[in-house]
Design a protein around this motif. Structure first.
Motif, PDB file in Angstrom:
ATOM      1  N   LEU A 109       0.622  -0.973   0.127  1.00  8.73           N
ATOM      2  CA  LEU A 109       0.088   0.000   0.245  1.00  8.73           C
ATOM      3  C   LEU A 109       1.027   1.496   0.111  1.00  8.73           C
ATOM      4  CD1 LEU A 109      -0.733   1.618   2.950  1.00  8.73           C
ATOM      5  CD2 LEU A 109      -1.157  -0.428   3.598  1.00  8.73           C
ATOM      6  N   MET A 110       0.053   2.497  -0.593  1.00 10.23           N
ATOM      7  CA  MET A 110       0.729   3.918  -0.485  1.00 10.23           C
ATOM      8  C   MET A 110      -0.046   4.098   0.641  1.00 10.23           C
ATOM      9  SD  MET A 110       1.580   4.730  -4.301  1.00 10.23           S
ATOM     10  CE  MET A 110       0.405   5.777  -4.246  1.00 10.23           C
ATOM     11  N   SER A 111       0.602   5.125   1.731  1.00  5.40           N
ATOM     12  CA  SER A 111      -0.270   5.821   2.630  1.00  5.40           C
ATOM     13  C   SER A 111       0.628   6.838   2.795  1.00  5.40           C
ATOM     14  CB  SER A 111       0.233   5.236   4.018  1.00  5.40           C
ATOM     15  OG  SER A 111      -0.817   5.803   4.887  1.00  5.40           O
ATOM     16  N   LEU A 112      -0.697   8.239   2.908  1.00  7.95           N
ATOM     17  CA  LEU A 112       0.430   9.625   3.064  1.00  7.95           C
ATOM     18  C   LEU A 112      -1.110  10.301   4.485  1.00  7.95           C
ATOM     19  CD1 LEU A 112      -2.039  11.810   1.710  1.00  7.95           C
ATOM     20  CD2 LEU A 112      -0.762  10.372  -0.638  1.00  7.95           C
ATOM     21  N   VAL A 113      -0.979  11.826   5.110  1.00  7.01           N
ATOM     22  CA  VAL A 113      -1.062  12.720   5.476  1.00  7.01           C
ATOM     23  C   VAL A 113      -1.248  14.433   4.620  1.00  7.01           C
ATOM     24  CG1 VAL A 113      -1.169  13.025   8.039  1.00  7.01           C
ATOM     25  CG2 VAL A 113      -0.362  11.145   8.220  1.00  7.01           C
ATOM     26  N   VAL A 114      -2.689  14.613   4.525  1.00 12.33           N
ATOM     27  CA  VAL A 114      -3.053  15.268   4.263  1.00 12.33           C
ATOM     28  C   VAL A 114      -4.207  16.255   5.379  1.00 12.33           C
ATOM     29  CG1 VAL A 114      -5.150  14.414   3.069  1.00 12.33           C
ATOM     30  CG2 VAL A 114      -4.042  16.375   2.214  1.00 12.33           C
TER      31      VAL A 114
ATOM     32  N   GLU B 194      -5.230   6.188   2.503  1.00  8.43           N
ATOM     33  CA  GLU B 194      -4.406   4.678   1.619  1.00  8.43           C
ATOM     34  C   GLU B 194      -4.534   4.803   0.709  1.00  8.43           C
ATOM     35  OE1 GLU B 194      -4.277   1.254   4.866  1.00  8.43           O
ATOM     36  OE2 GLU B 194      -3.667   2.107   5.676  1.00  8.43           O
ATOM     37  N   CYS B 195      -3.994   3.600   0.007  1.00  2.94           N
ATOM     38  CA  CYS B 195      -4.528   2.774  -1.292  1.00  2.94           C
ATOM     39  C   CYS B 195      -3.644   1.937  -1.179  1.00  2.94           C
ATOM     40  CB  CYS B 195      -3.473   4.495  -2.593  1.00  2.94           C
ATOM     41  SG  CYS B 195      -3.785   3.307  -4.557  1.00  2.94           S
TER      42      CYS B 195
END
Length: 149
Positions: free
Chosen positions: A106-111, A139-140
């Motif tokens: 998975l890909m993860s980020l905070v926005v 997440e993707c």
């Protein structure tokens, strides 16, 4: 039409710091968060840092971190004058392919919830997994989301 975009490890710290600080200052000020250059410098050292080039001009920066299962997008910053031209989606496609080659799940980020970039992430397969008053962790899932490869 999207001009030629190249993503490369050629990126200077000073450009990335200034771009990120300038792009994020509105949100930091609004949410009463103090920007710390030392914190950015420390995170820079542990990140994989990439420049986004359009027609030989650096127009953005990507900062990635990873563990055994995930690729974490620490930063995707673009110069304001090139936002809305598809460069962000192109960069996310690149990151997705890189993560899959590296066998991440998975890909993860905070926005910030009030950052319009949240819509870019949603359009590119990210879903909000957690949120608080000001931030969303998105997440993707790469094992399900192979549409952009």
């Amino acid at each position: 039409m999207l001009k030629t975009i190249k993503i490369t490890p050629l990126i200077t710290y000073d450009f990335a710091l200034e771009l990120t600080r300038n792009n994020m200052q509105f949100y930091y000020k609004k949410h009463k968060i103090e920007w710390e250059n030392a914190c950015y410098a420390q995170n820079w050292q542990k990140s994989e840092n990439l420049g986004i080039y359009q027609e030989q001009r650096c127009v953005g920066v990507i900062r990635l971190e990873q563990d055994a299962h995930a690729c974490y997008l620490a930063d995707l910053q673009l110069l304001p004058e090139v936002q809305g031209q598809g460069i962000g989606s192109h960069a996310l496609d690149y990151i997705r392919q890189l993560a899959q080659v590296r066998q991440k799940q998975l890909m993860s980020l905070v926005v910030f919830l009030d950052n319009p970039a949240i819509n870019l992430y949603r359009r590119n397969g990210f879903e909000i997994m957690q949120r608080n008053e000001i931030l969303a962790r998105m997440e993707c899932n790469l094992t399900l989301n192979t549409q952009k490869i």
